[in-house]
Design an enzyme around this catalytic site. Structure first.
Site, PDB file in Angstrom:
ATOM      1  N   SER A 191       0.802  -1.223   0.000  1.00 51.43           N
ATOM      2  CA  SER A 191       0.000   0.000   0.000  1.00 51.43           C
ATOM      3  C   SER A 191       0.833   1.271   0.000  1.00 51.43           C
ATOM      4  CB  SER A 191      -0.941   0.005   1.215  1.00 51.43           C
ATOM      5  OG  SER A 191      -0.213  -0.147   2.419  1.00 51.43           O
ATOM      6  N   HIS A 229      -0.179   6.387   6.324  1.00 49.86           N
ATOM      7  CA  HIS A 229       0.318   6.180   4.957  1.00 49.86           C
ATOM      8  C   HIS A 229       0.671   7.529   4.327  1.00 49.86           C
ATOM      9  CE1 HIS A 229      -1.160   2.096   5.285  1.00 49.86           C
ATOM     10  NE2 HIS A 229      -0.651   1.822   4.099  1.00 49.86           N
TER      11      HIS A 229
END
Length: 301
Positions: A52, A277
């Site tokens: 990811s 993230h």
């Protein structure tokens, strides 16, 4: 037979040296011209493999919801800057090294995207093998027990050794196997192993409750990420691949920073991105790190 065993012995010794180094450490922005989808072209010049942190979950525009893949992740930006005519991005959120060989939902095995015509490969993998997601959940849950202490570190060291350091050690041969498979399938490709960006303050400081970890766990988790990146660098060297440092270029833009300054979103993102993230600026910074490595010519990171 003796001749056949020598390369295997040399590789085993080299990987053992990597593991030994990790043990010592433990003890002390337009869309690209090419395709964005996971379709596996027969003559892909550039193939992006990864999890990811590569795919860019939540960053507009999401071109593959099943893999949380953005058309403004760092591979797409690199392909656009280099005007790559053949580009295949098979990165997928949640991928481990195992997904290099097995399908992940509708995403075929990532290694299947490679062939003898592939000229450039970027690989960013290993974080999920170590357990990024479960580590964040565990440390956030334990922080209430001792907000000023290090309850997460104590939990991972409860049996007399550092479980996270061991997780990094166990991931090293998995990454080694991935890079050997990349070499076998794309023997003429330039292979770049991309490290992970700076998630927490490099000075060891904290920012509770923005990032809900206990104060003493911030330096422990920082050092764990550095240990992972160190392992990736060493395994890349064993496999004649180049390492791309994304930690250094993103230092000072971690998830504890103000929204205007951070390139990594905290557990409650303020910009379009997944928790913990990179946001669009973080992906752009990683793209610049990859481009900088490519501009320097071939050579080990």
């Amino acid at each position: 037979m003796a001749r056949e065993r020598r390369p295997a012995r040399r590789r085993a010794a080299a990987v053992a040296a990597v593991l030994g180094g990790c043990v010592l450490a433990a003890s002390g922005m337009a869309p690209p011209a090419g395709a964005h989808s996971g379709g596996h072209g027969r003559a892909a010049a550039y193939v992006a493999l990864g999890d990811s942190y590569t795919s860019g979950p939540g960053i507009p525009a999401q071109v593959d919801p099943g893999c949380a893949r953005s058309d403004h992740n760092y591979p797409s930006l690199v392909a656009a800057e280099r005007r790559t005519s053949a580009f295949t991005d098979v990165s997928c959120g949640g991928a481990t090294t195992a997904e290099m060989w097995r399908a992940q939902g509708g995403n075929p095995p990532q290694l299947d995207a490679l062939n003898r015509h592939t000229g450039l490969v970027t690989v960013q993998i290993g974080g999920n093998d170590v357990g990024f997601g479960s580590i964040i959940d565990t440390c956030a849950r334990l922080s209430a027990q001792d907000p000023a202490g290090n309850p997460c570190e104590r939990a991972y060291r409860a049996f007399g050794h550092d479980e996270l350091a061991l997780a990094v050690l166990r991931t090293a041969p998995k990454v080694d196997r991935v890079l050997r498979a990349v070499r076998a399938r794309a023997p003429h490709a330039r292979v770049l192993v991309v490290g992970y960006p700076d998630l927490l303050p490099d000075d060891g400081g904290g920012c509770f409750p923005q990032v809900p970890f206990a104060a003493g766990d911030f330096p422990y988790l920082r050092d764990t990420e550095k240990r992972l990146n160190r392992m990736l660098r060493l395994v890349a060297g064993v496999n004649r691949a180049e390492y791309v440092d994304t930690y250094g270029p993103t230092a000072g833009h971690d998830m504890c920073r103000a929204p205007a300054d951070r390139w990594i979103e905290p557990l409650r993102p303020a910009a379009p991105a997944a928790p913990a993230h990179p946001n669009a600026r973080g992906e752009a910074a990683m793209a610049q790190a990859v481009l900088g490595r490519l501009e320097r010519g071939r050579g080990r990171g």
